[in-house]
Design a protein around this motif. Structure first.
Motif, PDB file in Angstrom:
ATOM      1  N   ILE A  42       0.835  -1.209   0.000  1.00 12.77           N
ATOM      2  CA  ILE A  42       0.000   0.000   0.000  1.00 12.77           C
ATOM      3  C   ILE A  42       0.870   1.259   0.000  1.00 12.77           C
ATOM      4  O   ILE A  42       0.580   2.228  -0.715  1.00 12.77           O
ATOM      5  N   ALA A  43       1.944   1.264   0.776  1.00  9.80           N
ATOM      6  CA  ALA A  43       2.806   2.446   0.818  1.00  9.80           C
ATOM      7  C   ALA A  43       3.447   2.709  -0.539  1.00  9.80           C
ATOM      8  O   ALA A  43       3.495   3.858  -1.015  1.00  9.80           O
ATOM      9  N   GLN A  44       3.925   1.670  -1.193  1.00  9.19           N
ATOM     10  CA  GLN A  44       4.533   1.859  -2.515  1.00  9.19           C
ATOM     11  C   GLN A  44       3.488   2.264  -3.551  1.00  9.19           C
ATOM     12  O   GLN A  44       3.769   3.091  -4.431  1.00  9.19           O
ATOM     13  N   GLY A  45       2.285   1.703  -3.450  1.00 10.37           N
ATOM     14  CA  GLY A  45       1.221   2.097  -4.369  1.00 10.37           C
ATOM     15  C   GLY A  45       0.833   3.551  -4.189  1.00 10.37           C
ATOM     16  O   GLY A  45       0.616   4.279  -5.166  1.00 10.37           O
ATOM     17  N   ASP A  52       0.857  12.392  -0.752  1.00  7.05           N
ATOM     18  CA  ASP A  52       1.801  13.133   0.077  1.00  7.05           C
ATOM     19  C   ASP A  52       2.352  12.279   1.204  1.00  7.05           C
ATOM     20  O   ASP A  52       3.538  12.384   1.536  1.00  7.05           O
ATOM     21  N   PHE A  53       1.493  11.459   1.809  1.00  8.38           N
ATOM     22  CA  PHE A  53       1.969  10.697   2.955  1.00  8.38           C
ATOM     23  C   PHE A  53       1.159   9.422   3.160  1.00  8.38           C
ATOM     24  O   PHE A  53       0.053   9.266   2.652  1.00  8.38           O
ATOM     25  N   PHE A  54       1.765   8.538   3.928  1.00  5.68           N
ATOM     26  CA  PHE A  54       1.184   7.272   4.389  1.00  5.68           C
ATOM     27  C   PHE A  54       1.030   7.409   5.897  1.00  5.68           C
ATOM     28  O   PHE A  54       1.996   7.730   6.602  1.00  5.68           O
ATOM     29  N   PHE A  55      -0.177   7.164   6.416  1.00  2.00           N
ATOM     30  CA  PHE A  55      -0.493   7.478   7.806  1.00  2.00           C
ATOM     31  C   PHE A  55      -0.906   6.234   8.576  1.00  2.00           C
ATOM     32  O   PHE A  55      -1.764   5.469   8.132  1.00  2.00           O
ATOM     33  N   LEU A  56      -0.299   6.069   9.768  1.00  2.00           N
ATOM     34  CA  LEU A  56      -0.668   4.994  10.674  1.00  2.00           C
ATOM     35  C   LEU A  56      -1.264   5.590  11.947  1.00  2.00           C
ATOM     36  O   LEU A  56      -0.577   6.264  12.720  1.00  2.00           O
ATOM     37  N   ALA A  57      -2.554   5.341  12.169  1.00  2.00           N
ATOM     38  CA  ALA A  57      -3.191   5.716  13.437  1.00  2.00           C
ATOM     39  C   ALA A  57      -2.797   4.705  14.502  1.00  2.00           C
ATOM     40  O   ALA A  57      -2.398   3.579  14.191  1.00  2.00           O
ATOM     41  N   ASP A  58      -2.922   5.100  15.777  1.00  2.00           N
ATOM     42  CA  ASP A  58      -2.498   4.184  16.824  1.00  2.00           C
ATOM     43  C   ASP A  58      -3.069   4.602  18.163  1.00  2.00           C
ATOM     44  O   ASP A  58      -3.351   5.787  18.402  1.00  2.00           O
ATOM     45  N   THR A  92      10.702   2.927   0.243  1.00  2.95           N
ATOM     46  CA  THR A  92      10.090   4.079  -0.425  1.00  2.95           C
ATOM     47  C   THR A  92      11.139   5.192  -0.462  1.00  2.95           C
ATOM     48  O   THR A  92      12.132   5.146   0.251  1.00  2.95           O
ATOM     49  N   SER A  93      10.876   6.216  -1.291  1.00  6.15           N
ATOM     50  CA  SER A  93      11.869   7.290  -1.400  1.00  6.15           C
ATOM     51  C   SER A  93      11.272   8.691  -1.373  1.00  6.15           C
ATOM     52  O   SER A  93      12.012   9.664  -1.220  1.00  6.15           O
ATOM     53  N   ARG A  94       9.979   8.832  -1.510  1.00  7.81           N
ATOM     54  CA  ARG A  94       9.375  10.157  -1.579  1.00  7.81           C
ATOM     55  C   ARG A  94       8.203  10.339  -0.604  1.00  7.81           C
ATOM     56  O   ARG A  94       8.047  11.417  -0.028  1.00  7.81           O
TER      57      ARG A  94
END
Length: 452
Positions: A42-45, A52-58, A92-94
């Motif tokens: 999912i992060a790479q997709g 802009d970002f990948f978010f993990l709630a916790d 990932t890179s960006r």
């Protein structure tokens, strides 16, 4: 729509989807929360799609003390977010990497160090989603008998932020030089002790890691209450919010942006990003069928338990399911979210059963559904009408909900010049159009120095 203002997009990763029963949907990954390959996919997709970002709630607990209710969900088996984001930084890179961490149940020094580490590991892509913890079940995991009241949590949060940002600034940019000729690793005149003494914290500093790549990792918040809005206006750079209607979203947007300006900040330096729970089909009818299928997978016990926690750990199981929502007691939990749920119940005349079914799907966020073109239309409407700066996209089921959005909705938004087709920068601050904060010590002629 010009290219000067583009929609910001976050991938809100709930392992099997945002719906409480999403893990039961065909093709879902039930163990997604502890499946690194699933996170990577999912992060790479999302990165390939220009998010802009990948978010993990916790949260620092299972989300409900009723173990039997929790057993009907897959949400309680998931990685600690900073650990998994460090792993994702390697593949990932960006794309930005956003983790939730509570000011109520954390220590400023260790949190500042962890986020500074992630920022260095990722090359400047870290962000901290600052929360005050709305879930009372967390208290028992941190030697407390009860959850602190709402006002105390926000007072602690303000001081917590001051300590964390002060620690990030303790090393001036370029303090480390590793000069073999002189034998010094760093310039001691460019290192500063914090020596903070406040009502909640006493912290000497400095950190044992250089200043983060971004100066400060991006500050994300998620407040709906009066105190939450004010804290976001003071210190936030991205604001997550739940807004189910356009009128409500526009009023919230105007209010928060005005607060930002009153604090002497540029309104563009806080991006308001409501959650958008998405269900995509080839047609609107197919999307509706998918929503109905999700509703059919929901067991009443976790549905009620989830809604109870959302509105402040209020036990709703004793009330009749097919009658309206009863008056609720005062809570020290999420006040803004409780108000949204109660107002929605009153306006729409929903029974308790209908309400928990709706909450299990959206958590009072906006539901965006239909064909890819219809979903793009709905997202564009709020963006153009002044309801948001972008969205935290939360598909109801995963991974298909994400891949459908990446494959079909993003190209439609790109065709309208609403989202990027390529990354122009490398850091999350660059993606979001945010300035890099200078060290508070850089221009100060006299400060306490670390002894050489």
């Amino acid at each position: 729509m010009t290219a000067l203002r583009r929609m910001k997009l976050g991938a809100s990763f709930y392992p099997s989807g945002y719906h409480v029963a999403g893990w039961r949907y065909p093709g879902a990954v039930p163990d997604g929360g502890i499946n690194l390959a699933h996170h990577i996919e999912i992060a790479q997709g999302a990165e390939k799609a220009g998010f802009d970002f990948f978010f993990l709630a916790d949260i620092n607990a299972i989300w409900d003390p009723d173990i039997d209710a929790v057993s009907y969900t897959a949400w309680s088996a998931k990685f600690e977010p900073l650990t998994v984001l460090s792993a994702l930084a390697m593949v990932t890179s960006r794309i930005g990497l956003v983790a939730t961490a509570s000011t109520t149940y954390n220590d400023p020094f260790s949190l500042a160090r962890r986020f500074a580490s992630l920022d260095h590991i990722s090359g400047g892509r870290a962000a901290w989603n600052l929360v005050t913890s709305a879930t009372a079940s967390e208290a028992g995991n941190f030697s407390r008998d009860s959850h602190p009241d709402h006002g105390d949590r926000y007072a602690r949060a303000r001081e917590f932020v001051a300590v964390v940002t002060g620690l990030w600034d303790g090393w001036e940019d370029g303090a480390y030089g590793f000069d073999r000729d002189s034998g010094r690793c760093f310039d001691p005149s460019r290192v500063h002790r914090l020596n903070h003494r406040g009502p909640f914290f006493q912290v000497d500093g400095p950190l044992n890691i250089p200043r983060p790549v971004q100066g400060h990792p991006v500050m994300v918040q998620a407040g709906l209450s009066e105190a939450g809005r004010e804290l976001a206006a003071e210190t936030g750079e991205v604001l997550f919010t739940a807004q189910p209607t356009l009128d409500g979203a526009k009023a919230f947007y105007r209010d928060v942006k005005a607060r930002v300006a009153r604090h002497g900040r540029h309104p563009d330096h806080l991006s308001v990003m409501p959650g958008a729970v998405t269900v995509i089909g080839e047609t609107r009818s197919q999307a509706e069928d998918r929503i109905a299928a999700l509703d059919g997978l929901l067991h009443p016990k976790p549905g009620l338990a989830f809604m109870s926690g959302l509105i402040g750990d209020t036990d709703l199981s004793r009330f009749p399911l097919d009658e309206p929502l009863p008056p609720l007691p005062k809570t020290e939990g999420p006040k803004g979210r409780q108000q949204l749920v109660v107002e929605r119940a009153r306006i729409e005349g929903k029974t308790l059963r209908q309400l928990y079914q709706s909450i299990a799907l959206t958590s009072s966020h906006r539901l965006v559904y239909g064909s890819p073109v219809e979903v793009a239309d709905q997202l564009e409407e709020w963006f153009v009408e002044g309801g948001c700066d972008g969205y935290n996209i939360a598909p109801a089921y995963a991974p298909e909900g994400f891949t459908d959005f990446f494959r079909a909705v993003v190209p439609e938004l790109q065709r309208r010049d609403l989202v990027r087709t390529r990354f122009e920068g490398t850091t999350l601050r660059e993606h979001l159009g945010l300035p890099r904060p200078p060290s508070r010590y850089a221009a100060a002629p006299v400060q306490e120095k670390i002894a050489s």
